[in-house]
Design a protein around this motif. Structure first.
Motif, PDB file in Angstrom:
ATOM      1  N   SER A  21      -0.520  -6.504   2.463  1.00 48.09           N
ATOM      2  CA  SER A  21      -1.808  -6.044   1.933  1.00 48.09           C
ATOM      3  C   SER A  21      -2.983  -6.693   2.654  1.00 48.09           C
ATOM      4  O   SER A  21      -4.132  -6.315   2.436  1.00 48.09           O
TER       5      SER A  21
ATOM      6  N   ARG B 211       9.367   5.816  -9.373  1.00 45.94           N
ATOM      7  CA  ARG B 211       8.262   6.168  -8.479  1.00 45.94           C
ATOM      8  C   ARG B 211       6.984   6.475  -9.252  1.00 45.94           C
ATOM      9  O   ARG B 211       5.877   6.287  -8.733  1.00 45.94           O
TER      10      ARG B 211
ATOM     11  N   TRP C  34       5.406   3.206  -9.896  1.00 44.61           N
ATOM     12  CA  TRP C  34       4.814   2.708  -8.653  1.00 44.61           C
ATOM     13  C   TRP C  34       3.501   3.423  -8.336  1.00 44.61           C
ATOM     14  O   TRP C  34       2.540   2.790  -7.877  1.00 44.61           O
ATOM     15  N   LYS C  35       3.459   4.714  -8.593  1.00 48.86           N
ATOM     16  CA  LYS C  35       2.222   5.474  -8.380  1.00 48.86           C
ATOM     17  C   LYS C  35       1.088   4.894  -9.233  1.00 48.86           C
ATOM     18  O   LYS C  35      -0.059   4.763  -8.782  1.00 48.86           O
TER      19      LYS C  35
ATOM     20  N   GLU D   6      -0.083   1.624  -7.734  1.00 48.62           N
ATOM     21  CA  GLU D   6      -0.983   1.868  -6.609  1.00 48.62           C
ATOM     22  C   GLU D   6      -2.394   2.193  -7.081  1.00 48.62           C
ATOM     23  O   GLU D   6      -3.390   1.766  -6.471  1.00 48.62           O
TER      24      GLU D   6
ATOM     25  N   LYS E 199      -6.299   0.607  -6.196  1.00 54.17           N
ATOM     26  CA  LYS E 199      -7.477   1.416  -5.859  1.00 54.17           C
ATOM     27  C   LYS E 199      -8.636   1.149  -6.813  1.00 54.17           C
ATOM     28  O   LYS E 199      -9.801   1.245  -6.433  1.00 54.17           O
TER      29      LYS E 199
ATOM     30  N   TYR F 198       8.451   7.287  -1.579  1.00 53.62           N
ATOM     31  CA  TYR F 198       7.289   7.860  -2.285  1.00 53.62           C
ATOM     32  C   TYR F 198       6.043   6.989  -2.189  1.00 53.62           C
ATOM     33  O   TYR F 198       4.980   7.377  -2.671  1.00 53.62           O
ATOM     34  N   ALA F 199       6.166   5.822  -1.598  1.00 51.49           N
ATOM     35  CA  ALA F 199       5.097   4.830  -1.668  1.00 51.49           C
ATOM     36  C   ALA F 199       3.984   5.090  -0.658  1.00 51.49           C
ATOM     37  O   ALA F 199       4.238   5.293   0.529  1.00 51.49           O
ATOM     38  N   GLU F 200       2.747   5.074  -1.150  1.00 53.08           N
ATOM     39  CA  GLU F 200       1.591   4.991  -0.263  1.00 53.08           C
ATOM     40  C   GLU F 200       1.380   3.545   0.156  1.00 53.08           C
ATOM     41  O   GLU F 200       0.955   3.261   1.270  1.00 53.08           O
ATOM     42  N   ILE F 201       1.655   2.628  -0.780  1.00 49.97           N
ATOM     43  CA  ILE F 201       1.527   1.199  -0.531  1.00 49.97           C
ATOM     44  C   ILE F 201       2.928   0.583  -0.596  1.00 49.97           C
ATOM     45  O   ILE F 201       3.597   0.672  -1.624  1.00 49.97           O
TER      46      ILE F 201
END
Length: 293
Positions: A10, A138, A141-142, A145, A149, A173-176
């Motif tokens: 990060s 997931r 996790w979303k 994330e 933000k 599925y992760a953006e981060i």
């Protein structure tokens, strides 16, 4: 003596040694956290909602007088709360008296029934855990994330996650990408394959119970004892320094001032004194059949 830091994916830095607070009684953990920050050299506190002492951890942070900006604070979302991350996070922030966390972890990769017969460990009539089996991790996790933000959390990660669960339920599925995976890691449970996998993905391994638990056989291990004698160290220094030397973030737990200070100073001294040959010997201990009993 401040602990060196490890850079997370990060972009933030995490001190390589933190004070663990699991099983620390509320009335003891205030003083332990205050001492660790004010006099023990710590700048990293690891806690969790499920430990039942977040309010006291927060009080210890306040009493230390150390600026919030200098402290790395971790907490974890409990398994019965995975459907509503923001509500769980807000509760932990309120308990701690903070407006953001440095790191927030999914405590376990299962979702326990939030409407079950117990808020922490709901059970079925047959006594087994009441697990929500169709909940997609997931989705949790979303939501994690989304907290990054919103600025409520700087880094997010997982705890007790295997390579299989990460590969199946999170990473596709992760953006981060998770910043850390906090697991039981120590001389008798080194999880070499998992640690190697995590590092290959840019995920920092974190060690809880690095000394084992109460009356731990690790402190009597023959290999660790011999190396400690050869290097002029305590056995506990070797056990902690072994992990630190491998760039594993290490979370020893204590409420005793002398031990809190010794854990950090001894680990850092050992990490410098241990030779590659020492590390190789320690790496082989578990493979020789040693394990916690």
């Amino acid at each position: 003596m401040a602990a060196p830091t490890v850079k997370l994916n990060s972009g933030y830095e995490i001190p390589i040694i933190g004070l663990g607070t699991w099983q620390s009684k509320p009335e003891e953990v205030i003083a332990a956290v205050e001492y660790a920050l004010k006099q023990g050299g710590y700048r990293h506190i690891d806690c969790a909602w499920n430990y039942g002492n977040e309010k006291e951890v927060g009080e210890g942070i306040r009493r230390s007088g150390v600026p919030r900006s200098e402290i790395f604070v971790t907490s974890k979302i409990w398994a019965s709360k995975l459907h509503d991350v923001e509500a769980a996070l807000d509760e932990s922030l309120a308990n701690l008296g903070l407006d953001y966390l440095d790191l927030y972890l999914i405590h376990w990769p299962i979702h326990l029934n939030p409407n079950g017969n117990h808020p922490i460990f709901p059970t079925l009539p047959n006594g087994q855990r009441d697990i929500v089996r169709d909940w997609p991790l997931r989705e949790t996790w979303k939501q994690m994330e989304a907290m990054v933000k919103k600025g409520k959390v700087r880094s997010i990660g997982v705890s007790n996650f295997s390579e299989r669960v990460l590969e199946q339920d999170i990473l596709p599925y992760a953006e981060i990408v998770p910043a850390v995976d906090q697991c039981e890691l120590h001389l008798y449970n080194p999880q070499h394959k998992l640690v190697s996998y995590l590092k290959s993905k840019g995920i920092v391994p974190q060690a809880y119970s690095p000394l084992g638990s109460s009356n731990s056989p690790l402190l009597k291990d023959e290999t660790a004892t011999t190396i400690a004698a050869d290097r002029g160290l305590q056995v506990s220094d070797v056990l902690l320094g072994y992990l630190v030397a491998k760039e594993i973030v290490t979370l020893p737990k204590s409420v005793t001032p002398a031990r809190i200070k010794a854990n950090l100073e001894g680990a850092l001294a050992a990490a410098k004194k241990l030779t590659p040959e020492d590390i190789e010997k320690l790496d082989g201990v578990a493979a020789s059949g040693k394990q916690l009993r």
